[in-house]
Design a protein around this motif. Structure first.
Motif, PDB file in Angstrom:
ATOM      1  N   ALA A  15      -5.521   7.329  -0.754  1.00  0.00           N
ATOM      2  CA  ALA A  15      -4.466   8.343  -0.825  1.00  0.00           C
ATOM      3  C   ALA A  15      -3.218   7.805  -1.511  1.00  0.00           C
ATOM      4  O   ALA A  15      -2.482   8.560  -2.143  1.00  0.00           O
ATOM      5  CB  ALA A  15      -4.125   8.831   0.584  1.00  0.00           C
ATOM      6  N   VAL A  16      -2.949   6.490  -1.363  1.00  0.00           N
ATOM      7  CA  VAL A  16      -1.777   5.862  -1.980  1.00  0.00           C
ATOM      8  C   VAL A  16      -2.216   5.160  -3.253  1.00  0.00           C
ATOM      9  O   VAL A  16      -3.082   4.283  -3.223  1.00  0.00           O
ATOM     10  CB  VAL A  16      -1.112   4.863  -1.024  1.00  0.00           C
ATOM     11  N   ARG A  17      -1.619   5.533  -4.367  1.00  0.00           N
ATOM     12  CA  ARG A  17      -2.046   4.996  -5.662  1.00  0.00           C
ATOM     13  C   ARG A  17      -0.942   4.201  -6.364  1.00  0.00           C
ATOM     14  O   ARG A  17      -1.084   3.881  -7.549  1.00  0.00           O
ATOM     15  CB  ARG A  17      -2.480   6.145  -6.578  1.00  0.00           C
ATOM     16  N   ILE A  18       0.104   3.879  -5.644  1.00  0.00           N
ATOM     17  CA  ILE A  18       1.217   3.160  -6.263  1.00  0.00           C
ATOM     18  C   ILE A  18       1.258   1.723  -5.760  1.00  0.00           C
ATOM     19  O   ILE A  18       1.026   1.459  -4.582  1.00  0.00           O
ATOM     20  CB  ILE A  18       2.566   3.870  -5.970  1.00  0.00           C
ATOM     21  N   SER A  19       1.517   0.803  -6.665  1.00  0.00           N
ATOM     22  CA  SER A  19       1.701  -0.607  -6.332  1.00  0.00           C
ATOM     23  C   SER A  19       3.063  -1.030  -6.884  1.00  0.00           C
ATOM     24  O   SER A  19       3.256  -1.055  -8.108  1.00  0.00           O
ATOM     25  CB  SER A  19       0.582  -1.461  -6.933  1.00  0.00           C
ATOM     26  N   PHE A  20       3.999  -1.335  -5.999  1.00  0.00           N
ATOM     27  CA  PHE A  20       5.341  -1.697  -6.438  1.00  0.00           C
ATOM     28  C   PHE A  20       5.350  -2.949  -7.331  1.00  0.00           C
ATOM     29  O   PHE A  20       6.003  -2.941  -8.386  1.00  0.00           O
ATOM     30  CB  PHE A  20       6.266  -1.901  -5.242  1.00  0.00           C
ATOM     31  N   PRO A  21       4.656  -4.031  -6.960  1.00  0.00           N
ATOM     32  CA  PRO A  21       4.664  -5.210  -7.838  1.00  0.00           C
ATOM     33  C   PRO A  21       4.070  -4.915  -9.214  1.00  0.00           C
ATOM     34  O   PRO A  21       4.579  -5.401 -10.229  1.00  0.00           O
ATOM     35  CB  PRO A  21       3.799  -6.229  -7.076  1.00  0.00           C
ATOM     36  N   GLU A  22       3.000  -4.104  -9.260  1.00  0.00           N
ATOM     37  CA  GLU A  22       2.372  -3.797 -10.537  1.00  0.00           C
ATOM     38  C   GLU A  22       3.260  -2.900 -11.392  1.00  0.00           C
ATOM     39  O   GLU A  22       3.458  -3.151 -12.585  1.00  0.00           O
ATOM     40  CB  GLU A  22       1.026  -3.123 -10.293  1.00  0.00           C
ATOM     41  N   THR A  23       3.814  -1.849 -10.785  1.00  0.00           N
ATOM     42  CA  THR A  23       4.649  -0.892 -11.526  1.00  0.00           C
ATOM     43  C   THR A  23       5.896  -1.575 -12.090  1.00  0.00           C
ATOM     44  O   THR A  23       6.210  -1.443 -13.281  1.00  0.00           O
ATOM     45  CB  THR A  23       5.061   0.272 -10.608  1.00  0.00           C
ATOM     46  N   LEU A  24       6.608  -2.323 -11.240  1.00  0.00           N
ATOM     47  CA  LEU A  24       7.819  -2.994 -11.699  1.00  0.00           C
ATOM     48  C   LEU A  24       7.489  -4.177 -12.606  1.00  0.00           C
ATOM     49  O   LEU A  24       8.270  -4.511 -13.505  1.00  0.00           O
ATOM     50  CB  LEU A  24       8.638  -3.466 -10.497  1.00  0.00           C
ATOM     51  N   GLY A  25       6.335  -4.811 -12.387  1.00  0.00           N
ATOM     52  CA  GLY A  25       5.929  -5.917 -13.242  1.00  0.00           C
ATOM     53  C   GLY A  25       5.631  -5.457 -14.653  1.00  0.00           C
ATOM     54  O   GLY A  25       5.970  -6.146 -15.631  1.00  0.00           O
TER      55      GLY A  25
END
Length: 393
Positions: free
Chosen positions: A103-113
């Motif tokens: 249900a959760v498809r966001i990764s903060f380290p990946e997105t900001l990286g």
């Protein structure tokens, strides 16, 4: 004026000692290799820092506010799952959630990286850790509304029950798209992957990061305990009627202490997920809460430095110093007919009983390490004076 200067001097000395310790940990991270016999020292520092933060956060509630809570493992579980859920890369999410549609498809380290490079990845990890603490604090607020009306053993039983309920809910199949049910969460950013490129050299941060997180959080707790809020917490612990008569809002301060303690418990849970490289509900059973409570009691209820010392000694003894007892050898002596698997726990239990018998209030009691060191220096200073007096006589 002299007292302020003395306090400022002590604060500078404490700050210098903390910075020196962090530099030492960073150096050990580079010097000690996985093949070294001393590699277990890094494991002790990693786990010890996690449990030290958990013990200090529990002491904030049990020791400084007088609220006997046994729900710490549940809030650490919330922190670990929150960090893991928001740190799993998109390409690994379907592999992790192989039985559910994530249900959760966001990764903060990946997105900001992807947007900011290595700095963005570090920022994403920090954001996930802070979110872990905030989610744990939010759950604590909801749980605290009914249970903080209770006192003593009733509060302990209620919080322990909520912790077990949380563990069961996180393994509920209906929540599988979020928590992955009873399956573990993995493939997120963990301590072993933390590295820093500096001048063409690669610095390992696998031990430095959890120690740094624990150090910063414990420092914040120290500042809180020494603030007006901390004095209000201690007043509630000593006498609720007198505290209320002095104008302290009992309900608000109890809730503040409970949420703050659970916030840092959530961060310690997130750090534990980093260290263990997995997040699974079965790792956060009620036995974990009892272990953390034991660390607090061993170090001294009402002593922050005591909780840190108790946690480090507990992890060192159980994970390192007494490990040879299970393998049939200890201190260079091989005796397979004497030592059996599990004998380490027997010896460890005896050591704990001895410590409790000789240190009724814990190793530090309700004192902090600077106070103990200052007392030792004062005693040494008095001895020469006493000898001079005897000589003059």
């Amino acid at each position: 004026m002299i007292d302020k200067q003395e306090a400022k001097r002590k604060n500078l000395i404490s700050l210098a000692a903390v910075l020196a310790f962090l530099l030492l940990v960073l150096a050990l991270d580079q010097i000690i290799k996985p093949t070294s016999k001393m590699y277990m020292l890094l494991t002790v520092l990693q786990k010890g820092s996690v449990y030290a933060l958990a013990a200090v956060s529990m002491n904030l509630l049990n020791g400084f506010t007088g609220l006997f809570s046994l729900g710490h493992a549940g809030f650490m579980l919330i922190g670990a799952y929150t960090y893991a859920i928001f740190s799993i890369p998109s390409d690994a999410r379907d592999t992790v959630y192989q039985y559910f549609d994530a249900a959760v498809r966001i990764s903060f380290p990946e997105t900001l990286g992807n947007a900011l490079g290595g700095f963005g990845t570090a920022l994403g990890v920090l954001l996930s850790v802070l979110l872990a603490g905030l989610v744990a604090a939010a759950f604590a607020y909801l749980i605290g509304l009914p249970v903080l009306r209770l006192k003593s053993d009733y509060l302990a039983i209620a919080t322990l029950g909520f912790a077990e309920i949380i563990r069961a809910i996180f393994q509920w199949k209906k929540l599988g798209p979020v928590t992955n049910g009873s399956n573990l969460l993995k493939n997120f950013d963990r301590c072993s992957t933390f590295k820093l490129e500096l001048g063409g050299a690669t610095l390992s941060l696998s031990t430095f990061v959890p120690v740094l997180i624990a150090t910063v959080c414990i420092t914040i707790i120290v500042l809180l305990v020494n603030s007006t809020y901390g004095r209000a917490f201690k007043a509630i612990r000593d006498d609720e009627v007198a505290a209320e008569a002095m104008g302290i809002n009992l309900a608000r301060h109890k809730m503040l202490a409970f949420c703050t303690s659970c916030f840092f418990a959530g961060i310690s849970g997130a750090t534990m997920a980093m260290v263990l490289s997995i997040a699974q509900a079965n790792n956060f059973k009620s036995a974990m809460t009892y272990e953390i409570l034991l660390m607090v009691v061993l170090g001294g209820i009402g002593s922050i430095s005591g909780s840190v010392i108790g946690a480090m000694l507990f992890i060192s003894a159980s994970e390192w110093w007494l490990r040879g007892l299970d393998s049939g050898s200890f201190l260079g002596i091989t005796a397979p007919t004497v030592f059996r698997n599990g004998f380490r726990l027997v010896v460890f239990s005896v050591i704990i009983m001895i410590v409790v018998l000789f240190f009724r209030k814990g190793i530090m009691g309700d004192r902090e390490l600077p106070e103990v060191l200052a007392g030792l220096r004062a005693r040494r200073a008095k001895k020469p004076e006493a000898k001079e007096v005897q000589g003059n006589e």
